[in-house]
Design an enzyme around this catalytic site. Structure first.
Site, PDB file in Angstrom:
ATOM      1  N   ASN A  66      65.822  -7.868 142.504  1.00 38.28           N
ATOM      2  CA  ASN A  66      65.993  -6.430 142.698  1.00 38.28           C
ATOM      3  C   ASN A  66      64.765  -5.738 142.107  1.00 38.28           C
ATOM      4  OD1 ASN A  66      66.739  -3.768 142.808  1.00 38.28           O
ATOM      5  ND2 ASN A  66      68.383  -3.929 141.280  1.00 38.28           N
ATOM      6  N   LYS A 126      63.827  -2.688 142.436  1.00 41.65           N
ATOM      7  CA  LYS A 126      64.007  -1.268 142.076  1.00 41.65           C
ATOM      8  C   LYS A 126      62.806  -0.455 142.607  1.00 41.65           C
ATOM      9  CE  LYS A 126      66.776  -2.887 138.298  1.00 41.65           C
ATOM     10  NZ  LYS A 126      67.356  -2.689 136.986  1.00 41.65           N
ATOM     11  N   HIS A 151      74.919  -0.259 142.833  1.00 40.64           N
ATOM     12  CA  HIS A 151      74.181  -0.627 141.623  1.00 40.64           C
ATOM     13  C   HIS A 151      74.434   0.433 140.539  1.00 40.64           C
ATOM     14  CE1 HIS A 151      70.924  -1.378 138.831  1.00 40.64           C
ATOM     15  NE2 HIS A 151      70.916  -2.613 139.307  1.00 40.64           N
ATOM     16  N   GLU A 186      72.556   1.851 138.461  1.00 44.20           N
ATOM     17  CA  GLU A 186      71.588   2.954 138.389  1.00 44.20           C
ATOM     18  C   GLU A 186      71.951   4.038 139.403  1.00 44.20           C
ATOM     19  OE1 GLU A 186      68.147   0.441 138.612  1.00 44.20           O
ATOM     20  OE2 GLU A 186      68.555  -0.208 136.564  1.00 44.20           O
ATOM     21  N   GLU A 239      77.271  -6.882 136.649  1.00 46.53           N
ATOM     22  CA  GLU A 239      76.102  -6.448 135.887  1.00 46.53           C
ATOM     23  C   GLU A 239      76.552  -5.489 134.787  1.00 46.53           C
ATOM     24  OE1 GLU A 239      72.265  -6.837 138.326  1.00 46.53           O
ATOM     25  OE2 GLU A 239      73.105  -4.882 138.756  1.00 46.53           O
ATOM     26  N   GLY A 268      68.062  -4.185 131.915  1.00 47.51           N
ATOM     27  CA  GLY A 268      66.757  -3.702 131.457  1.00 47.51           C
ATOM     28  C   GLY A 268      66.662  -3.530 129.951  1.00 47.51           C
ATOM     29  N   SER A 300      69.233  -8.434 132.427  1.00 43.50           N
ATOM     30  CA  SER A 300      68.257  -9.126 131.569  1.00 43.50           C
ATOM     31  C   SER A 300      68.246 -10.640 131.754  1.00 43.50           C
ATOM     32  CB  SER A 300      68.468  -8.754 130.102  1.00 43.50           C
ATOM     33  OG  SER A 300      68.205  -7.370 129.916  1.00 43.50           O
TER      34      SER A 300
HETATM   35  P1  PGA Z   1      67.238  -6.453 134.765  1.00 42.87           P
HETATM   36  O1  PGA Z   1      67.940  -5.702 136.018  1.00 42.87           O
HETATM   37  O2  PGA Z   1      67.164  -7.915 135.123  1.00 42.87           O
HETATM   38  O3  PGA Z   1      65.911  -5.801 134.612  1.00 42.87           O
HETATM   39  O4  PGA Z   1      68.149  -6.240 133.592  1.00 42.87           O
HETATM   40  C1  PGA Z   1      69.009  -6.285 136.727  1.00 42.87           C
HETATM   41  C2  PGA Z   1      69.540  -5.327 137.772  1.00 42.87           C
HETATM   42  O5  PGA Z   1      69.592  -4.121 137.511  1.00 42.87           O
HETATM   43  O6  PGA Z   1      69.888  -5.738 138.902  1.00 42.87           O
END
Ligand code: PGA
Length: 265
Positions: A23, A25, A109, A111, A181, A187, A227
């Site tokens: 992903n 982003k 997601h 976000e 998640e 992140g 992460s």
């Molecule tokens: P990350 O993001 O691996 O940077 O924590 C995962 C995601 O949001 O799909």
């Protein structure tokens, strides 16, 4: 594996192919996407037991599809709108994603839920829209830190799942890929422990079992995200109900993405 399962179900479990998804982003230009995809194509020359899917920005999607053509690596979009066309400035429909040559789409997601205010109802409409055009949705679920600390992680994930699947019938459930998640792990460098992740993945599979039966529960793939890095991927991926990973930050670098993909099995 809890309980005794019959041969047909056992076969389904064995057939759950590990999926490692990137992903990206709001990262990578069209040129950077092309470069990553061609290096990935050159690195993955043998058929693998792992399915790889990249989620670039909408603008880079066609470039990814073009460079990955003829390989087993797929591409998907990070979001879609629930209507198929019309006066919806800035939105992209499932048909447009199909038209760009993609097969997957991320839905719900965290976000989008938390920064852009997407409700469970919006997520449900998007999930239905993806399935209507035969895109495979990667349906994201996860609790915030406050929800976990209040002891509500299970009930939040269950209610996200129930409302997200409210328009998904028995015929379509096997097309849905789930991604657990935890918001506090995205992140942040914090990861769920393998056993906490496994417990949530079991909960997701169990809820699908309650709603759609054993056949669906044993077929669906449940990815972990938050992460995931080369250093922790193996311990997460070896959990029985963890069928892959949705990788953000660590997927931007080809070497670390490949190392995660090679951590399986
Ligand atoms: P990350 O993001 O691996 O940077 O924590 C995962 C995601 O949001 O799909």
């Amino acid at each position: 594996m809890a309980g005794v399962i019959g041969p047909a179900v056992l076969l389904e479990v064995l057939m759950r192919k590990t999926l490692i998804a990137a992903n990206w982003k709001m990262h990578k230009t069209i040129e950077e996407t092309r470069e990553f995809c061609s290096e990935l194509r050159d690195a993955v020359t043998e058929p693998t037991s792992v399915e790889l899917v990249l989620f670039p920005s909408h603008l880079s999607l066609s470039a990814a599809v073009e460079v990955l053509e003829g390989t087993t690596i797929s591409a998907g979009a990070q979001d879609l709108f629930w209507e198929s066309e019309g006066a919806y400035t800035g939105e992209v429909s499932g048909n447009m994603i199909i038209d760009a040559g993609a097969r997957y789409v991320i839905v719900g997601h965290s976000e989008r839920r938390h920064i852009l205010g997407e409700s469970n109802e919006v997520v449900a409409r998007k999930l239905a829209a993806a399935l209507a055009v035969e895109l495979t949705p990667v349906f994201c679920l996860g609790e915030t830190l406050a929800e976990r600390e209040a002891g509500n992680a299970e009930s939040i994930v269950t209610s996200q799942l129930d409302s997200g699947l409210s328009h998904v019938g028995d015929d379509a459930i096997s097309q849905v890929v789930f991604a657990y998640e935890p918001v506090w792990a995205i992140g942040t460098g914090r990861t769920a422990t393998p056993s906490d992740a496994e417990a949530m993945h079991r909960l997701v599979r169990g809820r699908v079992r309650d709603r759609y039966g054993e056949g669906a529960a044993s077929t669906i793939r449940v990815l972990y995200g938050g992460s995931v890095k080369p250093g922790n991927a193996r311990s997460l991926l070896e959990q029985e109900d963890v069928d892959g990973a949705l990788v953000g930050g660590a997927s931007l670098d080809l070497a670390s993405f490949l190392e995660i993909a090679r951590s399986t099995g």
